[in-house]
Motif scaffolding. Structure first.
Motif, PDB file in Angstrom:
ATOM      1  N   ARG A   1      29.139  41.607  20.963  1.00  0.00           N
ATOM      2  CA  ARG A   1      30.494  42.008  20.602  1.00  0.00           C
ATOM      3  C   ARG A   1      31.343  40.848  20.084  1.00  0.00           C
ATOM      4  N   ARG A   2      30.718  39.740  19.738  1.00  0.00           N
ATOM      5  CA  ARG A   2      31.460  38.605  19.196  1.00  0.00           C
ATOM      6  C   ARG A   2      31.913  38.926  17.773  1.00  0.00           C
ATOM      7  N   MET A   3      33.138  38.545  17.454  1.00  0.00           N
ATOM      8  CA  MET A   3      33.662  38.708  16.102  1.00  0.00           C
ATOM      9  C   MET A   3      33.553  37.387  15.353  1.00  0.00           C
ATOM     10  N   LYS A   4      33.186  37.487  14.075  1.00  0.00           N
ATOM     11  CA  LYS A   4      33.048  36.285  13.263  1.00  0.00           C
ATOM     12  C   LYS A   4      33.644  36.531  11.888  1.00  0.00           C
TER      13      LYS A   4
ATOM     14  N   TYR B   1      30.299  41.711  -6.834  1.00  0.00           N
ATOM     15  CA  TYR B   1      30.892  42.301  -5.646  1.00  0.00           C
ATOM     16  C   TYR B   1      30.877  41.236  -4.556  1.00  0.00           C
ATOM     17  N   ILE B   2      31.909  41.205  -3.736  1.00  0.00           N
ATOM     18  CA  ILE B   2      31.949  40.252  -2.637  1.00  0.00           C
ATOM     19  C   ILE B   2      32.069  41.004  -1.316  1.00  0.00           C
ATOM     20  N   ARG B   3      31.648  40.322  -0.242  1.00  0.00           N
ATOM     21  CA  ARG B   3      31.661  40.960   1.065  1.00  0.00           C
ATOM     22  C   ARG B   3      33.097  41.160   1.537  1.00  0.00           C
ATOM     23  N   PHE B   4      33.380  42.379   1.977  1.00  0.00           N
ATOM     24  CA  PHE B   4      34.690  42.708   2.524  1.00  0.00           C
ATOM     25  C   PHE B   4      34.540  43.929   3.429  1.00  0.00           C
ATOM     26  N   PRO B   5      35.177  43.942   4.591  1.00  0.00           N
ATOM     27  CA  PRO B   5      36.011  42.873   5.146  1.00  0.00           C
ATOM     28  C   PRO B   5      35.196  41.664   5.571  1.00  0.00           C
ATOM     29  N   SER B   6      35.877  40.521   5.641  1.00  0.00           N
ATOM     30  CA  SER B   6      35.176  39.296   6.025  1.00  0.00           C
ATOM     31  C   SER B   6      35.032  39.191   7.542  1.00  0.00           C
ATOM     32  N   TRP B   7      35.822  39.963   8.298  1.00  0.00           N
ATOM     33  CA  TRP B   7      35.667  39.991   9.747  1.00  0.00           C
ATOM     34  C   TRP B   7      34.524  40.937  10.107  1.00  0.00           C
ATOM     35  N   LEU B   8      33.502  40.392  10.778  1.00  0.00           N
ATOM     36  CA  LEU B   8      32.329  41.142  11.208  1.00  0.00           C
ATOM     37  C   LEU B   8      32.201  41.040  12.728  1.00  0.00           C
TER      38      LEU B   8
ATOM     39  N   LEU C   1      25.198  41.676  11.729  1.00  0.00           N
ATOM     40  CA  LEU C   1      26.620  41.887  11.975  1.00  0.00           C
ATOM     41  C   LEU C   1      27.125  43.098  11.203  1.00  0.00           C
ATOM     42  N   ALA C   2      28.056  43.818  11.804  1.00  0.00           N
ATOM     43  CA  ALA C   2      28.645  45.009  11.175  1.00  0.00           C
ATOM     44  C   ALA C   2      30.084  44.701  10.765  1.00  0.00           C
ATOM     45  N   PRO C   3      30.563  45.296   9.668  1.00  0.00           N
ATOM     46  CA  PRO C   3      31.947  45.049   9.232  1.00  0.00           C
ATOM     47  C   PRO C   3      32.944  45.776  10.119  1.00  0.00           C
ATOM     48  N   MET C   4      34.122  45.188  10.315  1.00  0.00           N
ATOM     49  CA  MET C   4      35.193  45.846  11.048  1.00  0.00           C
ATOM     50  C   MET C   4      35.618  47.104  10.291  1.00  0.00           C
TER      51      MET C   4
END
Length: 615
Positions: free
Chosen positions: A93-96, A80-87, A120-123
């Motif tokens: 409140r910075r997005m990475k 399994y891979i991390r998704f979404p990659s935007w966290l 960090l939390a996923p979008m």
């Protein structure tokens, strides 16, 4: 502290199979294609009958593991891979955009700007298309989408984004994505994020490389990552039955006719070649055999599953596996193996002469208890946006000839209706008119192809009757057997062309819950008769009546009549037909249609009144 995220082996097919997005401990992942599964540790799952019908060489279960494969390369287990990659960080409140190189084994992603680093939390939103593709939303484009193309090009920082929350609004309008690049300040809220936008499809799924992307022109749809239309698995299941004995019982004459055909030798010689399609078509037309039997005979003759060429007909999406199972359950001497143990019993009403018990005895036929069952569940692919969209295979590279599967064990109760009573009930024109209306709705439904694989070419009244009866019985058994409704499943045998008229209610789980014995015990006389009577009495009244009983079309696609969550619907995992084609009135009777068990309801009520008067 190093964390361990686990997925049970049985969950690698459903619900967390290839292409599924799921949350676990505040993180979000997607299951990759089986082409990324490790070569070592895969466990072979035997089911020749199902493999033959699906046109594959076999099945494998994911390697068992006590750890995860989320961030440890080449570890055992399904990847399994991390998704979404935007966290995003809940504090600053910075997005990475998180990349594989950022992963630290055993550690969740943390904000590089906060001290100490916040997790960090996923979008919440992702984009999908009807071709089965899934990808991150281009959040930079979204933040700058209110600007002209020239203004967007002036901002060269693509990852300086923040996910802000406003106290002056509510709902999605309070959320916005803002660009913090020097001199930019572009921002847009998420009020209209859901739906179709002018974004381009990536043409691939998150685990596929950029070189595997295809040119996709399907419109992109933005959904929440937990939305119901993000993932529809295409699954198949088959019971492990003594196939040789059953085929000898049911298909010997037809198989011999196929082998004696003039083109049989040529078909075996050219199996897998384009011209084999012509030979298949002629043999099927001349002999009356079906695709499944022909594939099984080819597999026996050539020693491998037949490969469909580009011109040859593909294996059926929902192959009919009921013929052999029905023959096994109704054989004069039930076949038995280590994983298929049957014994015949009765309702225990042979000496009853008064209704409602005598009526029950007349309307039910054979009762078979399955002390042990083995079921193989395979995943051939998935769709997105809608169940009838283009299916993505479990092996997205389309190189492998096997499918992921799991084997589960359980117990069950098989029962048939009385053939003569059923024939008399089906001959009533009021019953035919009722089912004809459902047939019209089915013809308009996008589920037509999938449901016809269960019902056969025509929707017979017996299918709706038996399907509804199975739902009512499962609901009643959940009160009496110790199992929840989600732990029980159904198999409907209702094809008139194969003279089927029975149901199997069984439990099959990947752990000990499937073999507790409570279901078989409930099938022993006289418990099953008492259960059937209580089921009938309960079905005669719904808390949504009279609205439910008089409904002319409810449920998804208006494919149900008198059936709602208060009386007949089950969890989706328990139902073969997705909670469609149900009508309680065909079981207990209605204002304009006779019920198969209507006399039982009348007799039970009369007996209750008599008992009250005597007391």
């Amino acid at each position: 502290m190093s964390r361990k995220l686990r997925v049970r082996q049985s969950q690698t097919v459903v619900p967390f199979g290839v292409g599924a997005v799921f949350d676990i401990q505040g993180e979000s992942f997607v299951a990759t294609g089986i082409g990324d599964w490790p070569g070592k540790g895969r466990q072979k799952v035997e089911s020749p009958r199902l493999a033959s019908r699906l046109g594959v060489t076999g099945f494998y279960a994911a390697p068992a593991t006590a750890n995860d494969r989320y961030d440890t390369p080449d570890a055992p287990g399904a990847p399994y891979i991390r998704f979404p990659s935007w966290l995003f960080c809940g504090a600053c409140r910075r997005m990475k955009r998180w990349r594989i190189a950022d992963e630290k084994p055993g550690q969740p992603p943390r904000c590089p700007s906060c001290s100490p680093g916040r997790m960090l939390a996923p979008m919440r939103f992702v984009q999908i298309c009807a071709a089965g593709h899934l990808s991150d939303i281009d959040w930079w484009f979204w933040a700058h989408s209110r600007r002209e193309a020239g203004e967007r090009r002036q901002c060269g920082e693509r990852e300086k984004l923040r996910f802000l929350v406003s106290e002056r609004a509510s709902g999605l309008e309070a959320l916005s994505v803002t660009c913090t690049a020097k001199g930019c300040g572009a921002a847009r809220d998420l009020l209209d994020i859901l739906g179709t936008h002018g974004m381009r499809c990536s043409g691939r799924n998150p685990w596929q490389r950029r070189s595997e992307a295809t040119e996709c022109v399907k419109p992109v749809q933005v959904v929440q990552r937990t939305a119901g239309n993000l993932y529809y698995p295409v699954t198949h299941s088959a019971l492990d039955i003594p196939e040789t004995d059953v085929r000898a019982h049911d298909d010997d004459a037809l198989a011999e006719r196929v082998r004696q055909h003039d083109l049989w030798v040529q078909l075996c010689r050219d199996a897998g070649k384009p011209r084999a399609a012509m030979f298949r078509e002629v043999i099927l037309e001349d002999t009356g055999a079906d695709e499944g039997l022909l594939d099984a005979l080819l597999s026996e003759e050539t020693g491998q599953a037949p490969e469909a060429s580009s011109d040859a007909p593909a294996a059926p999406a929902r192959p009919d596996l009921s013929r052999e199972e029905w023959a096994a359950f109704t054989a004069p001497t039930p076949p038995a193996t280590r994983d298929f143990a049957l014994r015949e019993t009765t309702l225990g009403l042979a000496d009853e002469t008064e209704d409602p018990w005598a009526g029950l005895r007349r309307r039910f036929g054979r009762i078979v208890l399955a002390d042990r069952l083995r079921e193989v569940r395979a995943l051939s692919g998935f769709t997105r946006v809608s169940p009838d969209a283009a299916a993505v295979p479990a092996d997205t590279a389309r190189r492998l000839k096997w499918l992921p599967a799991v084997e589960v064990f359980g117990e069950g109760v098989f029962l048939t209706l009385d053939r003569d009573e059923l024939a008399a009930w089906e001959s009533d024109m009021r019953v035919h008119r009722r089912v004809t209306g459902m047939r019209v709705d089915l013809d308009r439904s996008f589920q037509k192809d999938r449901l016809e694989a269960l019902t056969g070419p025509e929707l017979a009244p017996r299918f709706v009757l038996l399907h509804t009866l199975a739902h009512l019985l499962i609901r009643q058994l959940s009160f009496e057997s110790g199992y929840t409704t989600a732990s029980l499943r159904e198999r409907i045998y209702a094809r008139p062309e194969q003279d089927q008229y029975g149901i199997l209610v069984y439990t099959a789980a990947g752990d000990a819950e499937g073999t507790l014995g409570g279901l078989v015990r409930q099938g022993e006389p006289p418990r099953l008769a008492e259960t059937l009577l209580r089921m009938t009495e309960a079905a005669a009244w719904c808390s949504a009546d009279p609205l439910c009983a008089e409904h002319t079309g409810q449920g998804f696609g208006n494919l149900n009549r008198a059936a709602c969550h208060a009386c007949a619907l089950l969890p989706e995992t328990s139902c073969e037909a997705g909670n469609a084609l149900l009508d309680r009135a065909l079981v207990v009777g209605g204002e304009h249609v006779p019920g198969y068990l209507e006399a039982i309801v009348t007799a039970a009520r009369a007996a209750a009144v008599t008992a009250l008067e005597q007391s």
